[in-house]
Design a protein around this motif. Structure first.
Motif, mmCIF file in Angstrom:
data_model
loop_
_atom_site.group_PDB
_atom_site.id
_atom_site.type_symbol
_atom_site.label_atom_id
_atom_site.label_comp_id
_atom_site.label_asym_id
_atom_site.label_seq_id
_atom_site.Cartn_x
_atom_site.Cartn_y
_atom_site.Cartn_z
ATOM 1 N N GLN A 52 0.827 -1.186 0.015
ATOM 2 C CA GLN A 52 -0.122 0.034 0.049
ATOM 3 C C GLN A 52 1.014 1.368 -0.058
ATOM 4 N N LEU A 53 0.350 2.364 -0.614
ATOM 5 C CA LEU A 53 1.265 3.421 -0.861
ATOM 6 C C LEU A 53 1.608 4.287 0.403
ATOM 7 N N SER A 54 0.518 3.992 1.479
ATOM 8 C CA SER A 54 0.590 4.607 2.844
ATOM 9 C C SER A 54 1.541 3.930 3.577
ATOM 10 N N GLU A 55 1.646 2.523 3.326
ATOM 11 C CA GLU A 55 2.911 2.005 4.261
ATOM 12 C C GLU A 55 4.074 2.070 3.718
ATOM 13 N N LEU A 56 4.252 2.170 2.375
ATOM 14 C CA LEU A 56 5.536 2.506 1.750
ATOM 15 C C LEU A 56 6.242 3.925 2.235
ATOM 16 N N ARG A 57 5.223 4.854 2.124
ATOM 17 C CA ARG A 57 5.473 6.148 2.748
ATOM 18 C C ARG A 57 5.973 5.991 4.273
ATOM 19 N N GLU A 58 5.094 5.587 4.963
ATOM 20 C CA GLU A 58 5.555 5.240 6.363
ATOM 21 C C GLU A 58 6.870 4.645 6.539
ATOM 22 N N VAL A 59 7.177 3.679 5.743
ATOM 23 C CA VAL A 59 8.508 2.868 5.772
ATOM 24 C C VAL A 59 9.716 3.887 5.572
ATOM 25 N N VAL A 60 9.472 4.584 4.469
ATOM 26 C CA VAL A 60 10.672 5.520 4.172
ATOM 27 C C VAL A 60 10.835 6.633 5.177
ATOM 28 N N LEU A 61 9.702 7.062 5.757
ATOM 29 C CA LEU A 61 9.927 8.251 6.776
ATOM 30 C C LEU A 61 10.414 7.483 8.031
ATOM 31 N N GLU A 62 10.087 6.248 8.452
ATOM 32 C CA GLU A 62 10.638 5.603 9.524
ATOM 33 C C GLU A 62 12.149 5.457 9.287
ATOM 34 N N ALA A 63 12.550 4.830 8.315
ATOM 35 C CA ALA A 63 14.057 4.627 7.895
ATOM 36 C C ALA A 63 14.842 5.884 8.191
ATOM 37 N N TRP A 64 14.335 7.104 7.699
ATOM 38 C CA TRP A 64 14.961 8.415 7.959
ATOM 39 C C TRP A 64 15.010 8.693 9.272
ATOM 40 N N PRO A 100 14.117 12.070 -18.623
ATOM 41 C CA PRO A 100 13.529 13.219 -18.937
ATOM 42 C C PRO A 100 12.142 13.747 -18.136
ATOM 43 N N PRO A 101 11.805 14.939 -18.309
ATOM 44 C CA PRO A 101 11.017 15.424 -17.420
ATOM 45 C C PRO A 101 9.565 14.807 -17.551
ATOM 46 N N GLU A 102 9.171 14.342 -18.873
ATOM 47 C CA GLU A 102 7.929 13.699 -19.078
ATOM 48 C C GLU A 102 8.063 12.320 -18.176
ATOM 49 N N VAL A 103 8.942 11.507 -18.194
ATOM 50 C CA VAL A 103 9.140 10.334 -17.519
ATOM 51 C C VAL A 103 8.736 10.452 -16.063
ATOM 52 N N GLU A 104 9.736 11.426 -15.525
ATOM 53 C CA GLU A 104 9.614 11.743 -14.244
ATOM 54 C C GLU A 104 7.842 11.902 -13.609
ATOM 55 N N GLN A 105 7.494 12.820 -14.591
ATOM 56 C CA GLN A 105 6.047 13.470 -14.308
ATOM 57 C C GLN A 105 4.915 12.223 -14.427
ATOM 58 N N GLY A 106 5.023 11.470 -15.422
ATOM 59 C CA GLY A 106 4.182 10.438 -16.059
ATOM 60 C C GLY A 106 4.450 9.028 -15.414
ATOM 61 N N LYS A 107 5.462 8.828 -14.970
ATOM 62 C CA LYS A 107 5.714 7.439 -14.462
ATOM 63 C C LYS A 107 6.108 7.282 -12.942
ATOM 64 N N LEU A 108 6.241 8.282 -12.310
ATOM 65 C CA LEU A 108 6.535 8.262 -10.846
ATOM 66 C C LEU A 108 5.440 9.045 -10.226
ATOM 67 N N PHE A 109 4.610 8.614 -9.322
ATOM 68 C CA PHE A 109 3.489 8.889 -8.507
ATOM 69 C C PHE A 109 4.145 9.304 -7.225
ATOM 70 N N GLU A 110 3.471 10.794 -6.999
ATOM 71 C CA GLU A 110 4.104 11.186 -5.735
ATOM 72 C C GLU A 110 3.467 10.704 -4.560
ATOM 73 N N LEU A 111 4.132 10.329 -3.415
ATOM 74 C CA LEU A 111 3.523 9.828 -1.941
ATOM 75 C C LEU A 111 3.488 10.795 -0.988
ATOM 76 N N TYR A 112 4.593 11.569 -1.239
ATOM 77 C CA TYR A 112 4.843 12.551 -0.065
ATOM 78 C C TYR A 112 5.678 13.738 -0.510
ATOM 79 N N ARG A 113 5.420 14.971 -0.159
ATOM 80 C CA ARG A 113 6.257 16.004 -0.465
ATOM 81 C C ARG A 113 6.211 16.971 0.935
#
Length: 197
Positions: free
Chosen positions: A27-39, A182-195
């Motif tokens: 789940q995206l929420s858990e992935l975000r949580e894992v990254v922030l916990e690791a940090w 390329p910008p279109e790849v970062e924008q189209g293929k990577l979904f933002e979980l946290y900012r």
């Protein structure tokens, strides 16, 4: 395996990305949580017999902080799901391995650049036999680096999605050691979980 984006225009990439993410076992929420916990774990750890702390006594370069994230994120997932997730063990493994089905394994990319991630030059070259595939799921993490007035750097951006090996563009110079997206790849293929707000 053919690219899931094959035959799709860049305007269609975000929809394909959403389907790939929906299909992923994490789940995206858990992935975000894992990254922030690791940090946070990096800063909570004590080192050596004197109990030195990162951020107080030690101010690592971005490459070291990236290395620590690469190690801690798989460990955190393995501690939660010991029969499902593990870290890299061989040259053909992704950074985070999904044991039941390796096609869901994840490559981790970290950068102290505020918004872009990079690969080494080999990412813009064909995969060699016995090495990890460059196409697949990616976890992209951008973070602040230590500075004279910043001893508590933060995670800036976490993204998740799918990248194909031919998305990476190598530097033109023969001595160039970096590959970019390329910008279109970062924008189209990577979904933002946290900012960071």
């Amino acid at each position: 395996m053919p690219s899931p984006y094959q035959g799709k225009a860049p305007t269609q990439w975000p929809a394909v990305t959403q389907e790939l993410i929906k299909d992923h076992p994490l789940q995206l929420s858990e992935l975000r949580e894992v990254v922030l916990e690791a940090w946070d774990s990096i800063f909570a750890s004590k080192m050596g017999t004197k109990g030195f702390h990162i951020g107080t006594d030690i101010l690592p370069k971005p490459q070291i902080m990236g290395f620590l994230l690469h190690e801690l994120i798989p460990l955190e997932l393995a501690s939660r799901y010991p029969n499902e997730w593990r870290g890299e063990e061989s040259a053909s493994d992704k950074d985070i391995v999904y044991v039941p089905n390796a096609s869901y394994s994840i490559e981790v990319k970290t950068s102290s650049d505020p918004k872009h991630i990079f690969g080494n030059r080999s990412y813009a070259q064909a995969t060699t036999k016995g090495k990890k595939a460059k196409s697949g799921y990616y976890l992209a993490i951008n973070f602040e680096k230590f500075a004279a007035l910043r001893r508590d750097p933060k995670i800036l951006l976490i993204r998740f999605g799918w990248l194909d090996s031919d998305d990476w563009v190598g530097q033109r110079a023969a001595t160039g050691q970096q590959a970019r997206l390329p910008p279109e790849v970062e924008q189209g293929k990577l979904f933002e979980l946290y900012r960071k707000s």
